[in-house]
Enzyme design. Sequence first.
Site, PDB file in Angstrom:
ATOM      1  CG  HIS B 120      -0.581  -0.002   2.556  1.00 18.96           C
ATOM      2  ND1 HIS B 120      -0.633   0.903   3.562  1.00 18.96           N
ATOM      3  CD2 HIS B 120       0.504  -0.186   3.116  1.00 18.96           C
ATOM      4  CE1 HIS B 120      -0.233   0.773   4.555  1.00 18.96           C
ATOM      5  NE2 HIS B 120       0.869  -0.692   4.639  1.00 18.96           N
ATOM      6  CG  ASP B 197       3.238  -2.344   6.140  1.00 21.99           C
ATOM      7  OD1 ASP B 197       2.277  -2.473   7.538  1.00 21.99           O
ATOM      8  OD2 ASP B 197       2.288  -1.538   4.834  1.00 21.99           O
ATOM      9  CD  GLN B 200      -4.101  -5.007   6.180  1.00 28.69           C
ATOM     10  OE1 GLN B 200      -5.034  -6.140   6.673  1.00 28.69           O
ATOM     11  NE2 GLN B 200      -4.738  -3.906   6.043  1.00 28.69           N
ATOM     12  CE  LYS B 223      -4.598  -1.101   8.615  1.00 30.96           C
ATOM     13  NZ  LYS B 223      -5.758  -0.418   8.192  1.00 30.96           N
ATOM     14  CB  CYS B 361      -4.376   3.526  -0.072  1.00 28.61           C
ATOM     15  SG  CYS B 361      -5.197   4.219   0.856  1.00 28.61           S
TER      16      CYS B 361
END
Lengths: 151, 403
Positions: B120, B197, B200, B223, B361
């Site tokens: 993203h 990253d 998620q 999240k 995104c």
Amino acid sequence: MSQLIQPSTADFLALEFSQSTQATLALFQQANNWQERYRHIMLLGKNLSKLADEYRVESAQVRGCESDAWLYHSEIDGKHYFLADSDARIVKGLVTLLLIACNGKTSAEISAFDADDYFSQLGLQGQLSPSRTNGLLALVQAIKAGVVDTK
Amino acid sequence: MDLSTLRSQFPALAQSNDGYPLCYLDTAATSQKPQQVIDAMNHYYQFDNANVHRAAHQLSARATTQYEAVRDKLCQLICAERREEIIFTHGTTESINIVANGLTSQLRQGELILIDSAAHHANIVPWQELAQRTGAIVKPIPLTGDCRLDITAFDALLTERPAIVALSHVSNVLGTVNPVAELVARAKQVGAITLVDGAQAIAHMDVDVQAIGCDFYVFSGHKMYGPTGIGVLYGRFDPLDKLTPLMTGGEMIKTVSFSGTVFNQLPNRLEAGTPPIAEVIGLGAAIDFLNALPKTPVREAEQALLVYLQDSLQDLGDIALYGAHSDNLGAVAFNLAGEHHQDVGILLDQQGIAVRCGHHCAMPLMQILQLNGCCRASIGVYTDKADIDNFITAMKSVKELLL
């Protein structure tokens, strides 16, 4: 709204809606459920013919739409005319509803137009919320700003 | 914990929308919050509200103790070696910006930064900006036809000896999982600085930063059932200690005089200003919530549900699924026949179904998939089979209206 490419006066005047605003309102008020309302929206969208590719350009794009939407405006004999398109069917239908209300109107009429109230009467509350990605609020603002600009 | 009460711990899920029960399938954008997170933040504001690390009084001592305890919980959660390796930020985006900015003086003209094609924007743009400042070059790591990172292409790029490799642990659009430990190990062999990253991943899987071996690992509180406005930057002590601070000011200094300033040590050196204290405390409650879950059954149930979601969509017909694999996590990306994703989203919303529609995104990924956008349904620990069934029923109505 000054654009480099602009449809002709004839193009603007060629757009006519078989449904008047009142008839459209009646149509929506008769709808029993959201499915019927959205069927009407998509059918109404078919009143707008697809903008030719040469007009589907960035300078005419309305920001704030998740889908692509384009808007053209022209003032002819003191009245305002619009051409618009979107690549999403529901947005295109919602745009058509806006044009039904605004096409051929004077600056004063468009300035006085209450889009929130109009969509509520159509059973489409909340379509103008700033969090919606349908860009309708941006379209209303573009229509009103365009009219003010050319005053 | 009794799993049958799990859903009832999320008050937001009990509402309905025009007579349709709320069916929240947008957890990948932000998760719902359990009552204990909401309570922890309320409790702080009601009883312990004070600034941290500063005052001599009891309120501040209580606030500081709770705040620093969350650093320890995070250290345990992701298996960091030292608590000083945990930096509180405002979210994944800020964490990546701190790293990308902090590496400016370490990068030279012409050096290579490899980024994940499915990333993203938060894991793309800060690197492009770093490249602008330093004259470095950003190259995307290609994807294979089935939307996984192309390991052969990655290996080929590694021969160019990249200075930095930035990866996603799990794709926010597709839900595909990268074998980050393996990729990081290869990147380390050529001496690259590595960032993963985990935005998620963190709510769906065990994360062990030492096992992954990365220099930096970043994620967001919101999240993982915690509040918005709080994120984490993990860094191995040495590379973290070498970062030039993005923000300077209060809290991050040791001494200030008009002849110069000496910065504090980690972690304070990278936490300028008053931090989001209530949010840190809320994040601590979210970690408690996650730790109390019977991990294996919950993870297995979530995975079964994701596969059920993929299969149900496939069975519906006229559906294009993107990068759907049974080992994906959390999310399913799809479009209905040739219909515009926004039309689908608007009609689902009419039926109380919350999904994300758009480019998510991740515009470069959309370009690779040759899409204007797509719909994404994503799940969390509170998602149940009824949610998926309601969603599929709603999709049938959408199909009827559009096709």
